[in-house]
Enzyme design. Structure first.
Site, PDB file in Angstrom:
ATOM      1  N   CYS A  62       7.750 -14.441 -13.270  1.00  0.00           N
ATOM      2  CA  CYS A  62       8.370 -13.841 -12.094  1.00  0.00           C
ATOM      3  C   CYS A  62       7.877 -14.506 -10.818  1.00  0.00           C
ATOM      4  O   CYS A  62       8.605 -14.543  -9.813  1.00  0.00           O
ATOM      5  CB  CYS A  62       8.106 -12.345 -12.054  1.00  0.00           C
ATOM      6  SG  CYS A  62       6.358 -11.912 -12.131  1.00  0.00           S
ATOM      7  N   HIS A 427       3.973  -7.654 -10.744  1.00  0.00           N
ATOM      8  CA  HIS A 427       5.315  -8.225 -10.810  1.00  0.00           C
ATOM      9  C   HIS A 427       5.714  -8.719  -9.427  1.00  0.00           C
ATOM     10  O   HIS A 427       5.305  -8.150  -8.406  1.00  0.00           O
ATOM     11  CB  HIS A 427       6.307  -7.170 -11.310  1.00  0.00           C
ATOM     12  CG  HIS A 427       7.703  -7.678 -11.496  1.00  0.00           C
ATOM     13  ND1 HIS A 427       8.005  -8.721 -12.338  1.00  0.00           N
ATOM     14  CD2 HIS A 427       8.875  -7.300 -10.923  1.00  0.00           C
ATOM     15  CE1 HIS A 427       9.313  -8.958 -12.289  1.00  0.00           C
ATOM     16  NE2 HIS A 427       9.860  -8.117 -11.434  1.00  0.00           N
TER      17      HIS A 427
END
Length: 733
Positions: A62, A427
């Site tokens: 990510c 994330h």
């Protein structure tokens, strides 16, 4: 991540292919917000600005996806990557895609980053009844939306490399160029990119990105920009060397031909061989210059050292802003005790003051907020959840004293957000402002439009552990900001008018309504509320008695209007109450009418007084203007009389019988009628006797007939030195 972004509702179940006609049955899938946004988007452009592709996550990638999305929607960076060293042929891109290896889903990856398969075959669901194995999925969760994006497609399989088409060795820059070209060439506006070849190239040359651990997005951005800069410089040197070799070979061939033809010796050319200058597009976009100023406190000597930067990292403070952090970045720092400065002028360690300033501003400012700080107590990095406010528009005050353009205005266009409690897990997502479609949220495979206010949710004080980590600002102008604000205002106004039809008039009537309590309402109000019924008669002015006391208003007594039982109340009492109510209503209307009439009368009188005052002011102005005009005319007449007297005096001096009659040319030179001003310091007669022998004396040195008259005339000329009038030449002979 799910707790924060799961709150955003989206009306879709299974995502259909873009451009397909939805089925007419009630169970038909509802288009996603991105698909609804792109349905009426118009023709596809060939610059890639209207393409909105998500990126497949291979377990822990990510950080890479968010940075790549921010760089793709940086328009000048994307255009330069696509055009350097030249744009690829669409046929070669299509051929490379056709010959690419098959895509390997992340579930079968062997690098330890694979996602666990969901379903009854997993270890968590083993041994459970079939009706409890499959739980209904939340259709508003990001995980469900990402699955639907992969199912819908199209998926761009980036498992190939096309560096041979533009004659460069394969590296991160060529992989990035392949990725951008694949999106631009594709005929779809939305889909998912599978950047497997890019990740393979990244891990091949950088060992720290090979593990399955959580990576830092800022480190990847710094590595990528430096790699692109090195690749461009290497390619430029290669092209320059090739051009020099070609020029030398062509020159040697021309020399040999000339020797054969002429049979004489030829010398090499003195002019240098023209070579292509190194390409500086990445330096012009992202590179700035920092100046470190150190002032020795002993000898006051100031030393400077310049260093380039591609991104700017600033320390954070609790309850601050980006502007405050930049101001602290450029504050003076004392170098003392163990950190003394070695001064070359003094020849030893001295106490000094150090300050960092920005000497050259970049066009695109990548601002890194230091959210991760090493703590000695814990012996590890820790995430800082400080509230740091970042603006839409930014000026770098107090950091650019000697810069070329210190007042350059920046606009926020992309944010990389870190979601998580620490630096070792979490994330990354990106919130980006596109050219035509506003702000979009890029969460790996999922792309969704968001509101402008959604950008301000990542100051660090919101729930969900989501904090802004890297801010991307690009230069802009005041005119562009005003135009954008006008467009947003028009859109908001049209939306308000559309949504507020039938509500605005009612709201205005409620605002203009005077809250009064009628006698009917007061009959049903218990306790103290009934006392306010007497306020209905406040509009009627009570009459004064002879003794000066105010007469009690003619309203019924509070005891008379108290509610009585419906059984005891007769028809006569009802009629009496109705009559009293009508009289009160009539008196109230009469009082309101009288009040309105009085207000209108006062308004008319005020308007008359205002117009009268305005007329008086205009009349005074006219009188003052006429007086000034008369004074100017009198001054002009006096000046004209003085000019006539001076001309008469000059003619008398010119035709004096005592003076010898000069010739025509001398008389023309000696006449003062050609001058437009009075005597000046340069025109005064000279006192030196030797000047009498000069053949051409000054024009103003004519002797006067009477000394007293001459002195009077000189004083008048001195007063009218600055009066300019046209002289009369009619009487010269």
């Amino acid at each position: 991540m799910s707790s924060f972004f799961g709150k955003r509702k989206s009306q879709h179940a299974a995502t259909p292919a873009l451009g397909t006609t939805p089925a007419k049955n009630p169970n038909a899938p509802v288009p996603t917000p991105l698909e609804r946004m792109l349905m009426n988007a118009g023709p596809i452009r060939n610059d890639g600005s209207d393409k909105f592709f998500g990126m497949e996550n291979f377990g822990n990638t990510c950080y890479c996806n968010s940075i790549l999305q921010c760089l793709y929607y940086s328009v000048p960076f994307r255009d330069n990557v696509l055009s350097y060293p030249r744009r690829s042929n669409p046929e070669s891109v299509a051929q490379a895609q056709a010959n690419a290896p098959a895509r390997v889903p992340p579930t079968s990856q062997a690098n330890g980053n694979a996602k666990k398969p969901q379903g009854p075959s997993s270890a968590r669901n083993a041994g459970t009844p079939p009706n409890q194995q499959q739980k209904p999925e939340d259709k508003d969760s990001p995980e469900y939306k990402k699955k639907q994006a992969l199912i819908t497609g199209p998926i761009l399989n980036m498992s190939y490399e096309n560096s041979a088409d533009y004659e460069m060795p394969e590296d991160l820059f060529t992989s990035l160029k392949d990725l951008f070209e694949a999106v631009v060439v594709n005929q779809s506006r939305s889909g998912v990119i599978s950047p497997s070849r890019f990740l393979e190239t990244l891990r091949k040359g950088n060992e720290m990105f090979r593990s399955a651990m959580h990576q830092d997005a800022h480190e990847f951005l710094n590595l990528l920009l430096n790699t692109v800069l090195e690749s461009v410089e290497t390619q430029d040197r290669k092209l320059i060397a090739q051009q020099k070799a070609d020029a030398a070979s062509s020159e040697s061939e021309d020399t040999d031909i000339a020797k054969v033809e002429s049979g004489t010796v030829s010398f090499p050319s003195v002019l240098p061989v023209p070579t292509a200058s190194p390409n500086k597009w990445l330096s012009d976009l992202f590179e700035g210059t920092l100046t470190s100023e150190t002032r020795c406190l002993t000898c006051e000597n100031v030393s400077q050292r310049d260093e380039p930067f591609l991104d700017l990292s600033v320390d954070l403070e609790q309850h601050s802003s980006v502007t405050a952090c930049l101001r602290r970045f450029s504050e003076e720092e004392m170098l003392c005790e163990r950190n003394k400065f070695h001064c070359d002028n003094c020849g030893g360690l001295q106490e000094a003051e150090k300050r960092m300033k920005i000497k050259r501003l970049p066009k695109i400012l990548a601002l890194h907020l230091k959210r991760f700080k090493y703590t000695e107590d814990l012996q590890r990095l820790q995430k800082l959840f400080h509230k740091v406010v970042y603006p839409y528009h930014l000026r770098l005050f107090n950091t650019t004293d000697d810069a070329e353009d210190p007042d350059r205005l920046y606009e926020l266009y992309a944010i990389v957000v870190h979601i998580g409690g620490g630096p070792y897990h979490g994330h990354y997502v990106a919130v980006i402002k596109t050219q035509d479609r506003g702000w979009l949220l890029f969460d790996d495979e999922m792309v969704e439009p968001v509101d402008r206010s959604f950008v301000l949710n990542f100051f660090g004080d919101q729930a969900g552990l989501a904090c802004a980590y890297v801010l991307f600002y690009q230069e802009t102008t005041i005119e562009a900001i005003r135009q954008e604000q006008r467009n947003e205002g028009k859109a908001r106004m049209s939306q308000d008018v559309t949504n507020g039809l039938g509500v605005m008039p009612k709201h205005s009537n409620e605002m203009n309504r005077v809250p009064t309590i009628s006698p009917i309402t007061s009959l049903t109000m218990p306790g103290e509320a009934a006392q306010y019924a007497a306020l209905d008669h406040a509009a009627t002015a009570p009459q004064l008695k002879t003794n000066g006391h105010v007469e009690t208003p003619s309203s019924p007594h509070l005891a008379a209007i108290r509610p009585t039982s419906p059984i005891v109340q007769s028809k006569k009492e009802k009629a009496k109450e109705e009559k009293v109510r009508k009289e009160e209503e009539k008196a109230r209307k009469a009082a309101e009418k009288q009040f309105e009439k009085q207000a209108e009368k006062e308004r008319v009188e005020n308007e008359k007084q205002r117009r009268k005052d305005l007329a008086n002011k205009l009349q005074d102005a006219h009188k003052r203007q006429e007086a000034e005009l008369r004074a100017a005319l009198e001054a002009s007449k006096a000046s004209k009389a003085d000019e006539d007297r001076r001309n008469a005096l000059e003619r008398a001096e010119t035709y004096s019988p005592t003076s010898s009659s000069p010739s025509g040319l001398d008389r023309f030179k000696r006449s003062k009628s050609l001058r437009f001003g009075s005597l000046t310091k340069k025109d005064k007669p000279r006192s030196n006797p030797s000047d009498e022998n000069v053949s051409e004396p000054p024009s103003d040195s004519v002797p006067s007939i009477n000394p007293n008259e001459s002195e009077t005339q000189k004083e008048k000329e001195k007063k009218n030195r600055f009066s300019i009038r046209k002289k009369s030449f009619g009487k010269l002979t």
